[in-house]
Design a protein around this motif. Sequence first.
Motif, mmCIF file in Angstrom:
data_model
loop_
_atom_site.group_PDB
_atom_site.id
_atom_site.type_symbol
_atom_site.label_atom_id
_atom_site.label_comp_id
_atom_site.label_asym_id
_atom_site.label_seq_id
_atom_site.Cartn_x
_atom_site.Cartn_y
_atom_site.Cartn_z
ATOM 1 N N SER A 55 0.811 -1.216 0.000
ATOM 2 C CA SER A 55 0.000 0.000 0.000
ATOM 3 C C SER A 55 0.849 1.274 0.000
ATOM 4 O O SER A 55 0.357 2.348 0.315
ATOM 5 C CB SER A 55 -0.967 -0.012 1.190
ATOM 6 N N TRP A 56 2.112 1.151 -0.369
ATOM 7 C CA TRP A 56 3.046 2.275 -0.429
ATOM 8 C C TRP A 56 3.299 2.602 -1.895
ATOM 9 O O TRP A 56 3.537 1.703 -2.701
ATOM 10 C CB TRP A 56 4.353 1.867 0.224
ATOM 11 N N HIS A 57 3.276 3.863 -2.260
ATOM 12 C CA HIS A 57 3.491 4.278 -3.650
ATOM 13 C C HIS A 57 4.846 3.782 -4.141
ATOM 14 O O HIS A 57 5.843 3.847 -3.421
ATOM 15 C CB HIS A 57 3.409 5.804 -3.764
ATOM 16 N N SER A 58 4.901 3.292 -5.358
ATOM 17 C CA SER A 58 6.129 2.701 -5.892
ATOM 18 C C SER A 58 7.290 3.695 -5.944
ATOM 19 O O SER A 58 8.448 3.290 -5.847
ATOM 20 C CB SER A 58 5.874 2.114 -7.282
ATOM 21 N N SER A 59 6.989 4.989 -6.060
ATOM 22 C CA SER A 59 8.067 5.982 -6.157
ATOM 23 C C SER A 59 8.687 6.330 -4.805
ATOM 24 O O SER A 59 9.776 6.906 -4.765
ATOM 25 C CB SER A 59 7.552 7.263 -6.824
ATOM 26 N N THR A 60 8.014 5.999 -3.710
ATOM 27 C CA THR A 60 8.534 6.342 -2.375
ATOM 28 C C THR A 60 8.698 5.118 -1.475
ATOM 29 O O THR A 60 9.191 5.248 -0.357
ATOM 30 C CB THR A 60 7.604 7.357 -1.677
ATOM 31 N N ARG A 61 8.316 3.957 -1.944
ATOM 32 C CA ARG A 61 8.385 2.721 -1.155
ATOM 33 C C ARG A 61 9.837 2.364 -0.845
ATOM 34 O O ARG A 61 10.675 2.337 -1.738
ATOM 35 C CB ARG A 61 7.732 1.579 -1.928
ATOM 36 N N PRO A 62 10.144 2.070 0.420
ATOM 37 C CA PRO A 62 11.511 1.650 0.751
ATOM 38 C C PRO A 62 11.781 0.240 0.221
ATOM 39 O O PRO A 62 10.852 -0.512 -0.082
ATOM 40 C CB PRO A 62 11.529 1.674 2.284
ATOM 41 N N GLY A 63 13.037 -0.111 0.147
ATOM 42 C CA GLY A 63 13.408 -1.442 -0.316
ATOM 43 C C GLY A 63 12.982 -2.538 0.628
ATOM 44 O O GLY A 63 12.728 -3.660 0.224
ATOM 45 N N PHE A 114 -1.681 10.897 -0.163
ATOM 46 C CA PHE A 114 -2.133 9.640 -0.754
ATOM 47 C C PHE A 114 -2.506 9.899 -2.205
ATOM 48 O O PHE A 114 -2.957 10.990 -2.558
ATOM 49 C CB PHE A 114 -3.358 9.094 -0.007
ATOM 50 N N SER A 115 -2.319 8.899 -3.043
ATOM 51 C CA SER A 115 -2.763 8.997 -4.434
ATOM 52 C C SER A 115 -3.166 7.601 -4.903
ATOM 53 O O SER A 115 -2.942 6.614 -4.211
ATOM 54 C CB SER A 115 -1.672 9.586 -5.332
ATOM 55 N N ARG A 116 -3.725 7.566 -6.077
ATOM 56 C CA ARG A 116 -4.083 6.267 -6.653
ATOM 57 C C ARG A 116 -2.953 5.819 -7.578
ATOM 58 O O ARG A 116 -2.404 6.616 -8.329
ATOM 59 C CB ARG A 116 -5.384 6.366 -7.429
ATOM 60 N N GLU A 117 -2.650 4.545 -7.489
ATOM 61 C CA GLU A 117 -1.674 3.928 -8.377
ATOM 62 C C GLU A 117 -2.311 2.639 -8.870
ATOM 63 O O GLU A 117 -2.725 1.811 -8.052
ATOM 64 C CB GLU A 117 -0.375 3.652 -7.614
ATOM 65 N N ALA A 118 -2.416 2.501 -10.179
ATOM 66 C CA ALA A 118 -3.099 1.350 -10.785
ATOM 67 C C ALA A 118 -4.505 1.192 -10.210
ATOM 68 O O ALA A 118 -4.971 0.084 -9.961
ATOM 69 C CB ALA A 118 -2.281 0.072 -10.605
ATOM 70 N N GLY A 119 -5.157 2.323 -9.929
ATOM 71 C CA GLY A 119 -6.530 2.327 -9.441
ATOM 72 C C GLY A 119 -6.714 2.189 -7.944
ATOM 73 O O GLY A 119 -7.806 2.384 -7.429
ATOM 74 N N ALA A 120 -5.649 1.856 -7.215
ATOM 75 C CA ALA A 120 -5.753 1.636 -5.765
ATOM 76 C C ALA A 120 -5.121 2.801 -4.999
ATOM 77 O O ALA A 120 -4.096 3.357 -5.417
ATOM 78 C CB ALA A 120 -5.046 0.340 -5.384
ATOM 79 N N TRP A 121 -5.727 3.146 -3.866
ATOM 80 C CA TRP A 121 -5.143 4.157 -2.998
ATOM 81 C C TRP A 121 -3.839 3.633 -2.412
ATOM 82 O O TRP A 121 -3.759 2.477 -1.992
ATOM 83 C CB TRP A 121 -6.091 4.511 -1.846
ATOM 84 N N VAL A 122 -2.808 4.495 -2.407
ATOM 85 C CA VAL A 122 -1.520 4.163 -1.813
ATOM 86 C C VAL A 122 -0.989 5.368 -1.035
ATOM 87 O O VAL A 122 -1.339 6.517 -1.324
ATOM 88 C CB VAL A 122 -0.476 3.715 -2.869
#
Length: 133
Positions: A55-63, A114-122
């Motif tokens: 549920s974390w946006h791909s651009s800010t998700r930690p490794g 929060f934003s939507r990524e691939a239609g899901a809230w993240v």
Amino acid sequence: MSTPVLPCPCGLPATYPDCCGRFHSGAKQAPTAELLMRSRFSAFAVGDSAYLMRSWHSSTRPGRLDLDPAQHWERLEILATERGGMFETEGSVEFRAHYREGGHTGSLREHSAFSREAGAWVYVGPLSPVEFD
């Protein structure tokens, strides 16, 4: 004798399986930014790091994400929400999360994007510095 079903850690008046548990299992997606925020708090409370990463946006998700087993998340207060509804693509939630660690209590206050990524809230990240009390 049946096992009691506990209330959801997010603070809404529902049981964990009927509330945030359905998001954690993947059976449903959070329909609003606030419900995603609540489900992320519950994921911290129950130790579900896999859901937190999903549920974390791909651009800010930690490794990786290592949760501290000594930190117990106990209560969530939603202070404000802006946008983030069912038909929107961006929103923010300001909250205070209360925890207990090593016999001490504290809280974390964050205003999150929060934003939507691939239609899901993240979860994207904090909009201002995180405050600890």
